[in-house]
Design an enzyme around this catalytic site. Structure first.
Site, short mmCIF file in Angstrom:
data_model
loop_
_atom_site.label_atom_id
_atom_site.label_comp_id
_atom_site.label_asym_id
_atom_site.label_seq_id
_atom_site.Cartn_x
_atom_site.Cartn_y
_atom_site.Cartn_z
N ASN A 1 0.86 -1.18 0.00
CA ASN A 1 0.00 0.00 0.00
C ASN A 1 0.90 1.23 0.00
O ASN A 1 1.43 1.64 1.03
CB ASN A 1 -0.90 -0.03 1.25
CG ASN A 1 -1.94 1.09 1.25
OD1 ASN A 1 -1.82 2.06 0.51
ND2 ASN A 1 -2.95 0.95 2.09
N ARG A 10 -1.53 -1.36 -4.35
CA ARG A 10 -2.53 -0.30 -4.35
C ARG A 10 -2.08 0.79 -5.32
O ARG A 10 -0.97 1.32 -5.22
CB ARG A 10 -2.69 0.31 -2.96
CG ARG A 10 -3.69 1.46 -2.93
CD ARG A 10 -3.60 2.25 -1.65
NE ARG A 10 -4.44 3.45 -1.70
CZ ARG A 10 -4.18 4.56 -1.05
NH1 ARG A 10 -3.09 4.67 -0.30
NH2 ARG A 10 -4.98 5.60 -1.14
N HIS A 50 -9.61 7.20 -2.37
CA HIS A 50 -9.81 6.50 -1.09
C HIS A 50 -10.84 5.38 -1.22
O HIS A 50 -11.47 4.96 -0.24
CB HIS A 50 -10.25 7.47 0.02
CG HIS A 50 -9.18 8.41 0.47
ND1 HIS A 50 -9.39 9.76 0.67
CD2 HIS A 50 -7.87 8.19 0.74
CE1 HIS A 50 -8.27 10.33 1.06
NE2 HIS A 50 -7.32 9.40 1.10
N HIS A 63 -12.83 9.95 5.12
CA HIS A 63 -11.48 9.42 5.31
C HIS A 63 -10.58 10.64 5.53
O HIS A 63 -10.23 11.35 4.58
CB HIS A 63 -11.03 8.62 4.09
CG HIS A 63 -9.66 8.03 4.24
ND1 HIS A 63 -9.46 6.68 4.44
CD2 HIS A 63 -8.43 8.59 4.28
CE1 HIS A 63 -8.16 6.45 4.57
NE2 HIS A 63 -7.53 7.61 4.47
N ARG A 69 -1.88 19.59 0.75
CA ARG A 69 -2.64 19.93 -0.45
C ARG A 69 -3.73 20.94 -0.10
O ARG A 69 -4.33 20.86 0.97
CB ARG A 69 -3.26 18.67 -1.05
CG ARG A 69 -2.26 17.76 -1.74
CD ARG A 69 -2.87 16.41 -2.07
NE ARG A 69 -2.51 15.39 -1.10
CZ ARG A 69 -3.06 14.18 -1.02
NH1 ARG A 69 -4.02 13.84 -1.86
NH2 ARG A 69 -2.66 13.32 -0.11
N GLY A 121 -6.39 8.53 9.83
CA GLY A 121 -5.62 8.89 11.01
C GLY A 121 -6.24 9.98 11.86
O GLY A 121 -6.24 9.91 13.09
N GLU A 142 -10.10 8.76 12.98
CA GLU A 142 -10.11 7.72 14.00
C GLU A 142 -9.59 8.20 15.35
O GLU A 142 -9.97 7.66 16.40
CB GLU A 142 -9.25 6.53 13.55
CG GLU A 142 -9.78 5.80 12.33
CD GLU A 142 -8.72 4.89 11.71
OE1 GLU A 142 -7.76 4.51 12.43
OE2 GLU A 142 -8.83 4.56 10.51
N ASN A 143 -8.68 9.19 15.33
CA ASN A 143 -7.93 9.52 16.54
C ASN A 143 -8.10 10.95 17.06
O ASN A 143 -7.42 11.33 18.01
CB ASN A 143 -6.44 9.26 16.29
CG ASN A 143 -6.17 7.82 15.91
OD1 ASN A 143 -6.50 6.91 16.65
ND2 ASN A 143 -5.59 7.61 14.73
N GLU A 184 -7.45 -1.08 4.47
CA GLU A 184 -7.34 -1.20 3.01
C GLU A 184 -6.68 -2.50 2.60
O GLU A 184 -7.07 -3.12 1.59
CB GLU A 184 -6.53 -0.01 2.46
CG GLU A 184 -7.24 1.33 2.61
CD GLU A 184 -6.33 2.51 2.37
OE1 GLU A 184 -6.79 3.51 1.81
OE2 GLU A 184 -5.14 2.44 2.77
#
Length: 359
Positions: free
Chosen positions: A8, A57, A144, A170, A203, A289, A292-293, A340
């Site tokens: 990945n 991926r 994603h 995501h 970005r 990341g 989730e956190n 993934e």
């Protein structure tokens, strides 16, 4: 038993996992910014493992379907895709070429992030550019997709519903959101490339093209603009931070402004998708990341969504529990760890089974 090595490739990391059928044997993530480090990691893997299948991926697949067997016929396709998305696909293409040499007895397959969004209707894919460009493939694709495929599967299990309406997010160094209607993607924030949409770590997300024309007239080269857009913008350039955790720790005005800008951009997309789904939303799904956190991000967004019936349990949110919506909430709010790599193995196993049955 068959073994699957999953590679990945990120813009600055390599996640790899080894599976024996669906049983995970190994998982690692290595952060690296240089191609030579990717190469050394692959060489080390080839010394330790001889898998039956190697899964790669590939972020941008345009309209190509996957899994795509990798051979002399398909390599030129992957090379062309690398020109369109230099941040991710260039690394993937280079590593695929090397992997073919390092794992000569393995069967290699490319799996595209764009696959999941093939169900997005044409009116949501079009840019307001000449139709000739659309016919040449210049349209919105979305990314994603491997993550969203896994998150959709888990959401169905939790909700007990086969065709849910979801707004999935995501949120990581690269960030996007996706509207799922009756189990299928109908819109997503990223477009022709992973530059469009939300504010990201390096970005800019949505940007007036006139800004780029202005910079070109000022003397910027296309190469300089490419670097600016992929690596020289976003939260890092606004607040001077290396990551989202650092941004949250800072209390200065610029850092707080960058956080608010991130949340505002996310709110605009989630609010728009609420109406794309005709106000029938079964769940909000946070992943990646940040998703989730970061209880701070989830609370900031969900607080602004209270007029739409969203309410979260503060304690559950702070503990990053899987379901953080309160009993009062009219919409489930889920925090799901994406996978993934596992999803890629599942897709390929289904593909092999179908091909075997058809023969």
């Amino acid at each position: 038993m068959r073994t699957f090595l999953v590679l990945n490739y990120g813009s600055s990391s390599l996640k790899y996992a080894l599976f024996e059928e669906e049983r995970e044997l190994l998982r690692e993530k290595r952060t690296t910014g240089e191609l030579k480090h990717f190469e050394s990691l692959l060489r080390k893997l080839s010394e330790d493992h001889a898998p039956h299948f190697v899964l790669h991926r590939v972020v941008h697949g345009m309209d190509h379907k996957s899994p795509m067997p990798i051979n002399e016929k398909t390599l030129p396709i992957l090379e062309e895709l690398a020109r369109i998305n230099p941040l991710h696909n260039f690394i993937a293409y280079h590593c695929i070429r090397l992997s073919l040499e390092l794992f000569p007895k393995s069967l290699h397959f490319a799996l595209f992030d764009t696959d999941f969004h093939h169900t997005v209707p044409e009116h949501a894919r079009l840019y307001g550019l000449p139709l000739e460009l659309y016919k040449r493939g210049i349209k919105r694709y979305g990314f994603h997709g491997l993550s969203y495929t896994y998150l959709l599967k888990r959401s169905k299990e939790i909700l007990g519903k086969d065709r849910p309406n979801l707004i999935m997010m995501h949120l990581g160094a690269g960030a996007s959101t996706c509207a799922v209607k009756e189990g299928f993607s109908v819109d997503t924030s990223m477009g022709f490339t992973p530059l469009e949409g939300l504010l990201m770590l390096t970005r800019p997300g949505d940007t007036d093209p006139g800004v780029l024309l202005h910079l070109l007239k000022e003397g910027k080269t296309p190469q300089e603009l490419e670097h600016l857009l992929y690596r020289g913008s976003g939260l890092r350039s606004l607040a001077g931070v290396e990551g989202f955790k650092e941004l949250l720790k800072r209390k200065d005005h610029i850092s707080e402004l960058a956080f608010e800008t991130f949340i505002y951009r996310l709110l605009k997309y989630v609010g728009a998708y609420w109406f794309v789904l005709e106000c029938k939303v079964d769940a909000l799904v946070f992943s990646g990341g940040i998703g989730e956190n970061s209880p701070e991000v989830r609370e900031a967004l969900c607080t602004r969504l209270r007029p739409l019936g969203v309410d979260i349990d503060r304690r559950a949110n702070e503990l990053n529990e899987e379901i953080i919506s309160s009993e009062r909430s009219s919409v489930k709010v889920l925090v799901l760890k994406t996978n993934e790599e596992k999803q890629m193995v599942s897709i390929l196993r289904d593909y092999i089974k179908k091909n075997h049955e058809s023969h």
